[in-house]
Design a protein around this motif. Structure first.
Motif, mmCIF file in Angstrom:
data_model
loop_
_atom_site.group_PDB
_atom_site.id
_atom_site.type_symbol
_atom_site.label_atom_id
_atom_site.label_comp_id
_atom_site.label_asym_id
_atom_site.label_seq_id
_atom_site.Cartn_x
_atom_site.Cartn_y
_atom_site.Cartn_z
ATOM 1 N N ALA A 143 0.822 -1.201 0.000
ATOM 2 C CA ALA A 143 0.000 0.000 0.000
ATOM 3 C C ALA A 143 0.858 1.254 0.000
ATOM 4 N N GLY A 144 0.269 2.334 -0.438
ATOM 5 C CA GLY A 144 0.916 3.622 -0.209
ATOM 6 C C GLY A 144 1.428 4.333 -1.427
ATOM 7 N N GLY A 145 1.880 3.610 -2.418
ATOM 8 C CA GLY A 145 2.385 4.276 -3.609
ATOM 9 C C GLY A 145 3.609 5.108 -3.313
ATOM 10 N N ALA A 146 3.596 6.352 -3.803
ATOM 11 C CA ALA A 146 4.813 7.155 -3.731
ATOM 12 C C ALA A 146 5.042 7.767 -2.352
ATOM 13 N N PHE A 147 4.076 7.664 -1.460
ATOM 14 C CA PHE A 147 4.178 8.434 -0.228
ATOM 15 C C PHE A 147 4.470 7.613 1.025
ATOM 16 N N VAL A 148 4.115 6.368 1.002
ATOM 17 C CA VAL A 148 4.310 5.540 2.184
ATOM 18 C C VAL A 148 4.955 4.242 1.745
ATOM 19 N N ARG A 149 5.854 3.746 2.561
ATOM 20 C CA ARG A 149 6.436 2.444 2.252
ATOM 21 C C ARG A 149 5.953 1.448 3.287
#
Lengths: 294, 169
Positions: free
Chosen positions: A137-143
């Motif tokens: 989950a999260g895409g470019a903002f959360v790892r």
């Protein structure tokens, strides 16, 4: 791509448009309110998240299966190209590893003898659960990752996520059937580490880039590309000596670490319980200890 | 009798297809695809879907449904709660208010419109996240994510046009 327009010209009447606009304003204010609530009441948000993810975990699990199959097929085709090279490389590596195995066995027995001589307090037992990654989950903002094991499988907040290569991250949220793992590359990840050779302490802090940064190094610390980074065990949240990665670039103002684990291709990870709860708050700790509760 | 109630429930299913498709896209966008280096740049499928339905069948995707979809995406995706809600609402509003400019025109115009919306919301997203997290979040992955979202818009439209024609009717 011309399309039929449906029966909604009535939406464009002025009166309705005005009401529509107010509805948008109202909903947008709701969104801003949600952001503020999310910032203020972290526990509430976490509960809501856990509930939603628990409810969708079976669907995600179902969806992740073909994805894993496709990825495996692509990987297969790629590997066919350089099979011979790969075999050669593995043969050499195997030889090298066998030598290491021998060395490790010797050290192990020597270590056991020395421990016995020194009367060392034994480390607490280690349990682990292996889980499949069902969503990144999260895409470019959360790892972060979702895995298909949760509270009922013995997963607790604060446990360490690992693969055979090294550390992946830490369990941040636990639902009944799933858990969220915060990767070491995440913006919120801070891990006390040290350089394996020089025992120099530092903080490994993620910033969503592929290679996390090494911060708070001593001013005279010497860092070189290729130095191994392991956890230091400070703060009591991580056991000392877990491998994380290699120093990938070192300049005067920034040191970056390449993790051993390729975070983009994780399929199965181990959630290891080292029986540490150094970073958890008092409230979390009681939650973490009483099984079956969230 | 049975035929009537069956056709009625089929009709109902048809009418909720746009909303369901948004939820499905949210789920698809978090499913792991295992492609190396692409984890960080998963395209925003829900944004495209909302934009499409806002233009071509806004009566079947009301703004409260967009709110719920955004909330679902936020809860599932682990980003700040409410941020995707706001972004999707903006996308929906722009799509709906400018739909006259897109309907019946060549697809390229819708594509350019989507590009402008994506740029706008991308900036909103990035600024909000930087404020909320207290640091400047690096922009390269964000940029790639939007480039990919933009590039996949025709593909998505192709799929949605089929859904629109054969399912929604």
């Amino acid at each position: 791509m011309a399309l039929r327009s449906g029966p909604m010209s009535r939406l464009l009447l002025p009166g309705r448009t005005l009401i529509q606009r107010f509805a948008y304003l109202f909903l947008l204010l709701g969104a801003v309110g949600l952001m503020l609530v999310g910032k203020a009441d972290v526990v509430l948000v976490e509960r809501a998240r856990t509930a939603v993810i628990d409810a969708t975990a079976p669907i995600l699990d179902f969806l992740s299966r073909p994805a894993a199959k496709v990825a495996a097929a692509i990987e297969d085709v790629r590997q066919l190209w350089d099979l011979r090279q790969e075999v050669d490389r593995l043969r050499q590596e195997n030889e090298r590893l066998l030598r290491w195995q021998q060395a490790a066995r010797q050290l192990e027995s020597e270590n056991a003898q020395l421990r016995e001589l020194m009367n060392v307090v034994p480390e607490p037992g280690v349990r682990f659960v292996t889980a499949r990654v069902i969503a990144d989950a999260g895409g470019a903002f959360v790892r972060s990752l979702l895995v298909n094991a949760g509270g009922r499988d013995g997963v607790r907040k604060g446990q360490i996520a690992m693969t055979a290569q090294g550390m992946v991250g830490r369990v941040a949220e636990v639902g009944d059937r799933q858990a969220r793992v915060l990767l070491v590359t995440d913006l919120n990840s801070r891990i006390p580490v040290m350089l394996e050779s020089s025992r120099e302490r530092a903080m490994l802090s993620g910033d969503n880039a592929e290679r996390p940064r090494l911060q708070y190094l001593g001013t005279n610390a010497r860092v070189e590309v290729g130095d191994r980074i392991v956890t230091s065990g400070h703060g009591g949240a991580f056991p000392p000596g877990l491998p994380i990665g290699l120093v990938a670039s070192a300049s005067d103002w920034e040191v970056r670490v390449q993790p051993y684990v390729d975070m983009s291709r994780l399929e199965y990870i181990r959630l290891v319980d080292f029986q540490l709860d150094g970073i958890l708050l008092e409230a979390d700790r009681s939650l973490a200890r009483s099984p079956g509760r969230r | 009798m049975i035929a009537v109630s069956l056709s009625r429930s089929l009709d109902r299913l048809r009418r909720v297809t746009p909303i369901l498709s948004c939820f499905l896209m949210v789920l698809l966008s978090v499913a792991p695809h295992g492609l190396p280096q692409f984890q960080a740049v998963s395209p925003d499928l829900a944004m495209m879907t909302v934009f499409y339905w806002a233009i071509y069948r806004p009566d079947l995707l009301p703004n409260w449904a967009v709110f719920v979809v955004g909330l679902f995406q936020d809860l599932l995706g682990g980003v700040i709660i409410g941020l995707n809600v706001a972004v999707l609402l903006i996308v929906h509003y722009v799509g709906l208010s400018q739909r006259r400019a897109f309907i019946g025109k060549p697809f390229v115009i819708a594509w350019v419109g989507f590009l402008l919306v994506a740029i706008g919301t991308g900036i909103v997203f990035w600024v909000a996240l930087s404020i909320m997290s207290g640091t400047i979040v690096i922009g390269r992955a964000v940029l790639f994510q939007y480039v990919l979202t933009f590039a996949l818009f025709p593909v998505m439209t192709w799929v949605l046009v089929r859904v629109h024609r054969y399912v929604v009717g």
